[in-house]
Design a protein around this motif. Sequence first.
Motif, short mmCIF file in Angstrom:
data_model
loop_
_atom_site.label_atom_id
_atom_site.label_comp_id
_atom_site.label_asym_id
_atom_site.label_seq_id
_atom_site.Cartn_x
_atom_site.Cartn_y
_atom_site.Cartn_z
N THR A 1 0.57 -1.66 0.09
CA THR A 1 0.02 -0.06 0.12
C THR A 1 0.68 1.38 -0.12
O THR A 1 0.23 2.59 -0.80
N ALA A 2 2.01 1.50 0.49
CA ALA A 2 2.77 2.23 0.91
C ALA A 2 3.31 2.71 -0.92
O ALA A 2 3.91 3.69 -0.59
N ARG A 3 3.54 2.02 -1.64
CA ARG A 3 4.02 1.93 -2.81
C ARG A 3 3.30 2.38 -4.34
O ARG A 3 3.24 3.34 -4.54
N ARG A 4 2.07 1.55 -3.49
CA ARG A 4 0.75 2.77 -4.53
C ARG A 4 0.12 3.52 -3.89
O ARG A 4 -0.30 4.33 -5.13
N HIS A 5 -0.23 4.28 -2.64
CA HIS A 5 -0.32 4.66 -2.84
C HIS A 5 0.89 5.46 -0.84
O HIS A 5 0.61 6.58 -0.02
N PRO A 6 1.60 5.88 -1.56
CA PRO A 6 2.42 6.77 -0.46
C PRO A 6 2.35 8.12 0.28
O PRO A 6 2.76 8.57 0.97
N ASP A 7 1.42 8.97 -0.83
CA ASP A 7 1.34 10.59 -0.09
C ASP A 7 0.14 10.64 0.27
O ASP A 7 -0.54 12.12 0.76
N ARG A 8 -1.08 9.87 0.37
CA ARG A 8 -2.28 9.54 0.96
C ARG A 8 -1.68 9.10 2.56
O ARG A 8 -1.15 8.71 2.93
N ILE A 9 -3.00 9.86 3.21
CA ILE A 9 -2.71 10.08 4.28
C ILE A 9 -3.57 8.22 5.42
O ILE A 9 -4.42 7.97 5.26
N ALA A 10 -2.09 8.05 6.23
CA ALA A 10 -2.80 6.88 6.36
C ALA A 10 -3.30 7.13 7.99
O ALA A 10 -3.98 6.45 8.24
N LEU A 11 -2.63 7.43 9.39
CA LEU A 11 -2.32 8.31 10.28
C LEU A 11 -3.04 9.49 10.32
O LEU A 11 -2.53 10.04 10.22
N CYS A 12 -3.80 10.12 11.40
CA CYS A 12 -3.92 11.19 11.83
C CYS A 12 -5.10 11.31 13.46
O CYS A 12 -5.45 10.80 13.93
N ASP A 13 -3.89 11.83 14.04
CA ASP A 13 -3.73 11.88 15.34
C ASP A 13 -3.73 13.45 15.36
O ASP A 13 -2.62 13.54 16.43
N GLY A 14 -4.49 13.94 16.21
CA GLY A 14 -4.33 15.10 16.47
C GLY A 14 -3.53 15.71 14.89
O GLY A 14 -3.61 15.76 14.38
N GLU A 15 -1.90 16.61 15.69
CA GLU A 15 -1.63 17.23 14.83
C GLU A 15 0.03 16.04 14.14
O GLU A 15 0.67 16.25 13.47
N LEU A 16 -0.19 15.37 14.39
CA LEU A 16 0.07 14.01 14.24
C LEU A 16 -0.36 13.22 13.57
O LEU A 16 -1.52 12.26 13.21
N THR A 17 0.48 13.29 11.91
CA THR A 17 -0.01 12.66 10.63
C THR A 17 1.00 12.11 10.19
O THR A 17 2.13 12.38 9.66
N LEU A 18 0.01 10.39 9.57
CA LEU A 18 1.52 9.83 8.56
C LEU A 18 0.69 9.81 7.57
O LEU A 18 -0.48 9.05 7.78
N SER B 1 -11.23 4.65 14.05
CA SER B 1 -10.22 4.27 14.58
C SER B 1 -10.98 3.83 16.29
O SER B 1 -10.29 5.32 17.20
N LEU B 2 -11.24 3.58 16.85
CA LEU B 2 -12.45 3.21 17.95
C LEU B 2 -12.31 2.28 18.62
O LEU B 2 -12.30 2.28 19.74
N ALA B 3 -12.38 1.16 17.79
CA ALA B 3 -11.84 -0.41 18.43
C ALA B 3 -11.17 -0.69 19.59
O ALA B 3 -9.46 -0.06 19.16
N ILE C 1 -9.38 8.36 11.35
CA ILE C 1 -8.82 9.24 12.31
C ILE C 1 -8.45 8.38 13.54
O ILE C 1 -9.34 7.43 14.07
N VAL C 2 -7.37 8.55 14.62
CA VAL C 2 -7.43 7.95 15.81
C VAL C 2 -8.00 8.83 17.01
O VAL C 2 -7.30 9.89 17.04
N ALA C 3 -9.11 8.39 17.35
CA ALA C 3 -10.21 9.24 18.24
C ALA C 3 -10.39 9.14 19.07
O ALA C 3 -10.12 10.54 20.39
N GLY C 4 -8.97 8.30 20.06
CA GLY C 4 -9.05 8.09 21.45
C GLY C 4 -10.63 7.53 22.30
O GLY C 4 -11.53 6.69 21.31
N ARG C 5 -10.23 8.04 23.42
CA ARG C 5 -11.50 7.05 23.77
C ARG C 5 -12.62 8.06 23.25
O ARG C 5 -13.17 8.85 23.47
N PHE C 6 -13.97 6.95 23.77
CA PHE C 6 -15.29 7.27 22.63
C PHE C 6 -16.02 8.40 24.01
O PHE C 6 -15.89 8.87 24.68
N ASP C 7 -15.89 9.58 22.72
CA ASP C 7 -17.06 10.01 23.21
C ASP C 7 -18.09 10.96 22.08
O ASP C 7 -17.46 11.00 21.08
#
Length: 565
Positions: free
Chosen positions: A27-44, A254-256, A278-284
């Motif tokens: 997937t990294a080679r097929r979609h290198p620039d697509r956002i994989a993870l977003c955790d607040g200001e941390l994005t990869l 990501s909730l589970a 999107i990593v959401a952390g504790r559910f609210d």
Amino acid sequence: MKRYLPTGMPEHIDYPKGSAGDILAGTARRHPDRIALCDGELTLTYSQLYESALRCAEGLRVRGVRPGQTVALHQPNSAWFTVTYYGIMLAGAVVTPVNPALPPLALRDQLEEAGAVAVFTHPATRVALDRAAADGVRLTVVVPATEAAPDPSSAAGFPSSDVPLDDLLASAPAPATAVAGDDLAHLSFTGGTTGRSKAVRVLHRNLVANVLQMSCWRGAARPLTDGEGGIFLEHVPEAQTANSFVLGESTGVSLAPLFHAMGLVSQTISVATGSTVIVAGRFDAERFVRTIERYGVTSVPGSPTLFHSLLALPGIEHADLTSVRIVNSGAAPIDSHTMSRLDDLFPNACIVEGYGLTEATMALTAHPVLRDNPTPPGSVGAPLFDTEIEIRQLGCGPGVPTGDTGEVWARGPQITDGYHGHPDLTAEQFQDGWLRTGDVGRFDKDGWLYLVGRAKDMLIYKGYNVYPTPLEELLHQHPAVADVSVIGAQHPHAGEIPVAYVLLREGCRGGAELGCELMDFVAERVAPYQRVREVHFIEALPVSAAGKILKTVLRQRHSTSEQHN
């Protein structure tokens, strides 16, 4: 009996040899620039996630972690959980995820049973790890706090022997360590179908198969490999998805819990489908709705308990949830009334669920991802590709006719290698390539599976499997308890709660104070979801002629008393 398959998809898919790390590489080679993870200001992006995981893997190698050794993930959900998970996999080591809320004694038992030589932990969970003092752990890596996993402590610091994750990420990326299909990928703890806590041996071929089964089912795709061994998906043109799920274009939340099989395996399903998470952390509930609106979330996972909370949120009917294309309920069966309400709340979404267990890596059945879902109300879907499910008479009997109820048995490439260090229990549950699930269900004539109960006495609290026997064993250790039986009682918000009926020793007096003491006694020794929620004192426990406690009588008594209150 018919067999349902997604329109245009074959009965069988090919499973390339490789690992979850190879799926990330593809997937990294097929979609290198697509956002994989977003955790607040941390994005990869996917390329950044893959490179970070390679650096993490090399950092483990440099510090002495060898292929086949076990590394624990003892941290809450965050982007760093996913980075470190793939770092372990790319180093050829074995992942054992542990509940970050476990008390120290239970944590030590799991780390030692899995043979963990290293642990990734978090500032909020580091103290519990120190108190566990598990033998064999020689490397502790602390990941940074994030928006999804903040650090609420005011600790002055940690032992100097701890290694910050940044030190591992400073390593130069090196090629992934090669693994074989029969090598261990996960040691995943579960209550299991026998009610005893144990680690399930998930092999790399089990993990890859189940990820591809679910990804191809949901994405109407087939797996391929690139010239460097990476695994990626390609849409099958003649297959039908009703535009509900498009490879490389989905955004999920990501909730589970990632220490749970559903969350752990879903990470790689998201990677295989090129989804942004999107990593959401504790559910609210209110924050969850804002997240959907802010990021245009297209895929929403959850459990019945979560969806009940969402539906109860004041003003939820005014939220803009039109971006959502899939609502996926898991962990426990969801009632048809809630399914109908979710259908109204998410006007453009398919409402789907599935069924599985850790002994099957994660999933055995799923609903089709179609807006006009053909799955009948109450069904948990149809068997995935290359998955056979039989309904047999209880007690390892023969198969039953279509429509009759019996115990669910399953066979397929996702069925795991049994229980680590428990050959006797493995022999009970894994027979001739079949898994005895311990669940009770039936098929209809069109091939849809229905779960109508659970064998033995397991209960489900907020989506977590809870077994009475370990709780009874703990309560028996209290000096006031002569005998005890724990049952599951229906609860409007939790699904079921553990309720203890206690026979006291002579000279002991019951009452609210002792009831609280017994609940605290258990709570100090189990994970939060396993805690006993009510204690009732009883003069005599109902027993059969053979001396077996009749839990059915206790359940009826409890239900009747609740109705009269």
